[in-house]
Structure formats: C-alpha cells, structure tokens
Motif scaffolding. Sequence first.
Motif: not given
Length: 131
Positions: A56-57, A60, A83, A88, A104, A120-121, A124
């Motif tokens: 995910v990181i 993004n 991000v 992050v 996170i 949001e992360l 995801e």
Amino acid sequence: MKKLFFAALAGIVIVTAGCVSTVTDTSSPAMTWSTDKISARYQRSVDQVYQSAVTVIQNNGVVLTEYIPHDTTNTVRALSGKVNQKNVWVRVEAVDSKITELTIQARSSWGVSDVALASELVTEVALQLAR
C-alpha cells in the motif's frame, strides 16, 4: 533589543519543544497535540499484514526504511515512508498467535497530524488483505 531577544527565545522554544515519538520508536518534529495515528487488528499473520502495508505504501508513495525496532522481537516490524509528501510511519505487531495489530501514523513535513491519510492507508491495507 527586547524584540530581538523575545523573537530568538520564541524560535528556540518552537524548534526544541516539538519532538515527539512515532509508532516506530523514532522521534519526529510535531506541531500539534491532536491524534495522528490509526490502529486496526486483523486475523492474519504479521508477515501478511506487513507485506500488505508495504504494498500500500509503495502504491501510494515511497518506502524509505524497513526495520525491526531494536527493543522488540521478530513479532514487530516497522517502516517509514512518504505518501503525498507526508511522513508516514507503520508498525505491525502480533497481539497473540492469531491477531496482528497495524498502526499507521501520518504527519506533514511541518509536523501537523494527518489522521485522514492514516485512516485511508489503514483502509487500503484491509482491502489489500481481502484480495
């Protein structure tokens, strides 16, 4: 003379008073005292959650460092990245043999919290785990 003295004193206070701990056991400047991290728990292994978080990181932004925090065991993994030009930090640790906790934390380069990005992360990562 007094204005210069007070301006210098205010600058020193702003620079030195703003370092706080991150979820990855490192320090970072911060200019806010509001919440800047989101946690979620999953019935998955540490490796599965960590790989999803890395994916995910990377999708993004960019992963800067991946490591195991020095005061922990192999059941804790951490990474830091960028991000949307925000810092992050991600921490993945085993709660027990079946449950893994993901935390996170997100802040701007000035140290202002961005809980919306962190949320949001986390969402995801959950969607990545569902695939």
